[in-house]
Design a protein around this motif. Sequence first.
Motif, PDB file in Angstrom:
ATOM      1  N   TYR A   1       5.768   4.259  -7.224  1.00 20.59           N
ATOM      2  CA  TYR A   1       4.363   4.598  -6.992  1.00 20.59           C
ATOM      3  C   TYR A   1       3.459   3.688  -7.809  1.00 20.59           C
ATOM      4  CZ  TYR A   1      -0.017   7.175  -6.633  1.00 20.59           C
ATOM      5  OH  TYR A   1      -1.327   7.507  -6.394  1.00 20.59           O
ATOM      6  N   LEU A   2       2.502   3.044  -7.149  1.00 19.57           N
ATOM      7  CA  LEU A   2       1.541   2.166  -7.813  1.00 19.57           C
ATOM      8  C   LEU A   2       0.151   2.790  -7.701  1.00 19.57           C
ATOM      9  CD1 LEU A   2       2.742  -1.242  -6.315  1.00 19.57           C
ATOM     10  CD2 LEU A   2       3.342  -0.265  -8.535  1.00 19.57           C
ATOM     11  N   PRO A   3      -0.403   3.312  -8.785  1.00 23.44           N
ATOM     12  CA  PRO A   3      -1.705   3.982  -8.711  1.00 23.44           C
ATOM     13  C   PRO A   3      -2.776   3.132  -8.040  1.00 23.44           C
ATOM     14  CG  PRO A   3      -0.737   4.250 -10.895  1.00 23.44           C
ATOM     15  CD  PRO A   3       0.143   3.301 -10.151  1.00 23.44           C
ATOM     16  N   HIS A   4      -2.799   1.834  -8.372  1.00 23.34           N
ATOM     17  CA  HIS A   4      -3.862   0.967  -7.844  1.00 23.34           C
ATOM     18  C   HIS A   4      -3.750   0.763  -6.337  1.00 23.34           C
ATOM     19  CE1 HIS A   4      -7.139  -1.850  -8.484  1.00 23.34           C
ATOM     20  NE2 HIS A   4      -6.543  -2.678  -7.663  1.00 23.34           N
ATOM     21  N   SER A   5      -2.557   0.958  -5.789  1.00 25.08           N
ATOM     22  CA  SER A   5      -2.368   0.716  -4.357  1.00 25.08           C
ATOM     23  C   SER A   5      -3.053   1.748  -3.470  1.00 25.08           C
ATOM     24  CB  SER A   5      -0.873   0.648  -4.020  1.00 25.08           C
ATOM     25  OG  SER A   5      -0.341  -0.585  -4.458  1.00 25.08           O
ATOM     26  N   GLU A   6      -3.476   2.869  -4.042  1.00 20.43           N
ATOM     27  CA  GLU A   6      -4.258   3.821  -3.259  1.00 20.43           C
ATOM     28  C   GLU A   6      -5.579   3.166  -2.833  1.00 20.43           C
ATOM     29  OE1 GLU A   6      -2.915   6.408  -2.190  1.00 20.43           O
ATOM     30  OE2 GLU A   6      -1.978   7.687  -3.710  1.00 20.43           O
TER      31      GLU A   6
ATOM     32  N   THR B   1       0.830  -1.199   0.000  1.00 20.32           N
ATOM     33  CA  THR B   1       0.000   0.000   0.000  1.00 20.32           C
ATOM     34  C   THR B   1       0.871   1.257   0.000  1.00 20.32           C
ATOM     35  OG1 THR B   1      -1.683  -1.187   1.221  1.00 20.32           O
ATOM     36  CG2 THR B   1      -1.813   1.196   1.279  1.00 20.32           C
ATOM     37  N   ILE B   2       0.378   2.308  -0.630  1.00 20.29           N
ATOM     38  CA  ILE B   2       1.068   3.594  -0.625  1.00 20.29           C
ATOM     39  C   ILE B   2       0.919   4.223   0.761  1.00 20.29           C
ATOM     40  CG2 ILE B   2       1.115   5.901  -1.657  1.00 20.29           C
ATOM     41  CD1 ILE B   2       2.014   3.668  -3.546  1.00 20.29           C
ATOM     42  N   THR B   3       2.042   4.530   1.396  1.00 19.79           N
ATOM     43  CA  THR B   3       1.998   5.158   2.719  1.00 19.79           C
ATOM     44  C   THR B   3       1.572   6.623   2.588  1.00 19.79           C
ATOM     45  OG1 THR B   3       4.290   5.921   2.659  1.00 19.79           O
ATOM     46  CG2 THR B   3       3.900   3.673   3.466  1.00 19.79           C
ATOM     47  N   HIS B   4       1.268   7.220   3.727  1.00 17.90           N
ATOM     48  CA  HIS B   4       0.879   8.637   3.717  1.00 17.90           C
ATOM     49  C   HIS B   4       1.999   9.505   3.148  1.00 17.90           C
ATOM     50  CE1 HIS B   4      -0.877  12.436   4.999  1.00 17.90           C
ATOM     51  NE2 HIS B   4       0.288  12.745   5.552  1.00 17.90           N
ATOM     52  N   ASP B   5       3.236   9.239   3.560  1.00 16.95           N
ATOM     53  CA  ASP B   5       4.364  10.038   3.071  1.00 16.95           C
ATOM     54  C   ASP B   5       4.557   9.852   1.566  1.00 16.95           C
ATOM     55  OD1 ASP B   5       4.812  11.018   5.592  1.00 16.95           O
ATOM     56  OD2 ASP B   5       6.506   9.685   6.037  1.00 16.95           O
ATOM     57  N   GLN B   6       4.443   8.610   1.090  1.00 14.53           N
ATOM     58  CA  GLN B   6       4.569   8.350  -0.351  1.00 14.53           C
ATOM     59  C   GLN B   6       3.451   9.058  -1.120  1.00 14.53           C
ATOM     60  OE1 GLN B   6       4.478   4.037  -0.013  1.00 14.53           O
ATOM     61  NE2 GLN B   6       6.572   3.888  -0.786  1.00 14.53           N
ATOM     62  N   HIS B   7       2.262   9.018  -0.565  1.00 15.09           N
ATOM     63  CA  HIS B   7       1.108   9.660  -1.195  1.00 15.09           C
ATOM     64  C   HIS B   7       1.332  11.170  -1.313  1.00 15.09           C
ATOM     65  CE1 HIS B   7      -3.090  10.593  -2.102  1.00 15.09           C
ATOM     66  NE2 HIS B   7      -3.103  11.442  -1.081  1.00 15.09           N
ATOM     67  N   MET B   8       1.757  11.802  -0.235  1.00 19.24           N
ATOM     68  CA  MET B   8       1.953  13.246  -0.246  1.00 19.24           C
ATOM     69  C   MET B   8       3.098  13.643  -1.171  1.00 19.24           C
ATOM     70  SD  MET B   8      -0.515  14.241   1.564  1.00 19.24           S
ATOM     71  CE  MET B   8      -0.123  15.992   1.586  1.00 19.24           C
TER      72      MET B   8
ATOM     73  N   GLN C   1      -7.132  13.671  -7.997  1.00 24.64           N
ATOM     74  CA  GLN C   1      -7.663  12.342  -8.318  1.00 24.64           C
ATOM     75  C   GLN C   1      -7.022  11.266  -7.446  1.00 24.64           C
ATOM     76  OE1 GLN C   1      -7.628  13.527 -12.958  1.00 24.64           O
ATOM     77  NE2 GLN C   1      -7.871  11.346 -12.584  1.00 24.64           N
ATOM     78  N   MET C   2      -5.766  11.432  -7.138  1.00 27.56           N
ATOM     79  CA  MET C   2      -5.089  10.472  -6.266  1.00 27.56           C
ATOM     80  C   MET C   2      -5.736  10.442  -4.885  1.00 27.56           C
ATOM     81  SD  MET C   2      -1.335  11.486  -7.727  1.00 27.56           S
ATOM     82  CE  MET C   2      -0.276  10.786  -6.487  1.00 27.56           C
ATOM     83  N   GLY C   3      -6.219  11.603  -4.445  1.00 22.03           N
ATOM     84  CA  GLY C   3      -6.944  11.658  -3.175  1.00 22.03           C
ATOM     85  C   GLY C   3      -8.262  10.912  -3.254  1.00 22.03           C
ATOM     86  N   LEU C   4      -8.949  11.004  -4.404  1.00 22.80           N
ATOM     87  CA  LEU C   4     -10.212  10.285  -4.591  1.00 22.80           C
ATOM     88  C   LEU C   4      -9.985   8.775  -4.564  1.00 22.80           C
ATOM     89  CD1 LEU C   4     -11.833  12.379  -7.484  1.00 22.80           C
ATOM     90  CD2 LEU C   4     -12.409  12.458  -5.050  1.00 22.80           C
ATOM     91  N   LYS C   5      -8.902   8.332  -5.157  1.00 22.00           N
ATOM     92  CA  LYS C   5      -8.591   6.907  -5.164  1.00 22.00           C
ATOM     93  C   LYS C   5      -8.296   6.414  -3.746  1.00 22.00           C
ATOM     94  CE  LYS C   5      -5.654   5.569  -8.378  1.00 22.00           C
ATOM     95  NZ  LYS C   5      -6.425   4.452  -8.988  1.00 22.00           N
ATOM     96  N   ARG C   6      -7.606   7.246  -2.972  1.00 25.38           N
ATOM     97  CA  ARG C   6      -7.156   6.833  -1.640  1.00 25.38           C
ATOM     98  C   ARG C   6      -8.289   6.832  -0.615  1.00 25.38           C
ATOM     99  NH1 ARG C   6      -2.282   6.116   0.507  1.00 25.38           N
ATOM    100  NH2 ARG C   6      -1.889   6.451   2.712  1.00 25.38           N
ATOM    101  N   TYR C   7      -9.155   7.838  -0.672  1.00 28.19           N
ATOM    102  CA  TYR C   7     -10.152   8.003   0.389  1.00 28.19           C
ATOM    103  C   TYR C   7     -11.572   7.600  -0.012  1.00 28.19           C
ATOM    104  CZ  TYR C   7      -6.415  10.298   2.883  1.00 28.19           C
ATOM    105  OH  TYR C   7      -5.215  10.564   3.523  1.00 28.19           O
TER     106      TYR C   7
ATOM    107  N   GLY D   1     -11.803   5.071  -2.705  1.00 27.24           N
ATOM    108  CA  GLY D   1     -11.647   3.773  -3.348  1.00 27.24           C
ATOM    109  C   GLY D   1     -11.922   3.763  -4.836  1.00 27.24           C
ATOM    110  N   LEU D   2     -11.787   4.899  -5.503  1.00 29.29           N
ATOM    111  CA  LEU D   2     -12.070   4.942  -6.938  1.00 29.29           C
ATOM    112  C   LEU D   2     -10.961   4.258  -7.729  1.00 29.29           C
ATOM    113  CD1 LEU D   2     -14.135   7.086  -5.968  1.00 29.29           C
ATOM    114  CD2 LEU D   2     -13.672   8.313  -8.100  1.00 29.29           C
TER     115      LEU D   2
END
Length: 340
Positions: free
Chosen positions: A256-261, A143-150, A163-169, A171-172
């Motif tokens: 970075y793995l988009p799907h891991s969000e 999974t993408i960690t918070h630090d990796q995400h930011m 959009q990355m935020g939408l995927k993470r929070y 589940g898109l």
Amino acid sequence: MKIPRCREERQNPNARNYGLGSRDIKMAAIKLLEEKRAQQIIGFSTSAFHASRFSIFADWLENTYSIRDMRKICLSHVIEYADHLVERIENPDDKLNSYTTAANYLSSVNSVLSHARGDKLVHFTARDAGYPDRDDILRENKTITHDQHMKAKELVEPRLAAQMGLKRYLGLRFEGSCKINAKQALASAKEHGYVLIDCEKNHTPRKVSIRNAEQIKVLEEAASFQGDHHSLIPADKSYYEYSTYCYRQFSALDGYLPHSERRYFAQTLYTETIFKLTNISGVLCPVVAKIPHGKAHHQYLAEKLNLSLKDAKAIDRQARKIVSLELGHKRISITNSYIG
């Protein structure tokens, strides 16, 4: 006539399809596999498997991007194809039903392209894609960690960061993060306490419950980029043009793995669902707790929740069913690839 054994031995290695002697990308792949057989790298049966699997990729390329020449294939296309295979696994109407098969498809793409090009610059393995190693149960938390995400959000353009935020929070999937009407979703979240996701092709519409302020925040951020348009796709671009643009940015993000969000969404949803069912916080799914799937995790749940093993198993199944529904799966077993 002597069969070339590598790119350097081809008469015109920089011509269409790297000089493999055919304008058709599938036939070029077959000729390439003849080169590998000439090197005694592979046999006839392996060659046939690679040709069949690569032809599926070739069809996807043509249907999605009208690409008919191997020279036009970029790393971003292979990364997107890896995500596309995940979406096929999650589609109950699709015959692709395991990560092992998806990994084999991706392996054939890598094998053909690396030999065609003579390098591995367009190479993206099942491990790179974060696929489960075996039996579709996630054992290593990718999974993408918070630090990796930011950090990733800082390196892409702001619309894609939203959009990355939408995927993470929420589940898109990637497609959903592009096609969602964020303004409409925000209004529904505030009024009804859920968002209806019905913009992902070939997937069952699903409700995602609003459980925290971060979900509202990411919807507000996304809505700010929508303007008067009906989605987050820029008005001057088609979905496929915008998809290419986004995946080129993803391919430049190391690790970075988009799907891991979506994995983060599933894993946190599991914990929040257990809390909702039992009023006990901090109960983790197997891959986050670093506990094996099955009996060991059920024993962990029994201890945490002060329940019998039978009741713990029932709670686990109930939580997994809720996670599956919000992810848009009809099979609870697919959830194993997200939470262990």
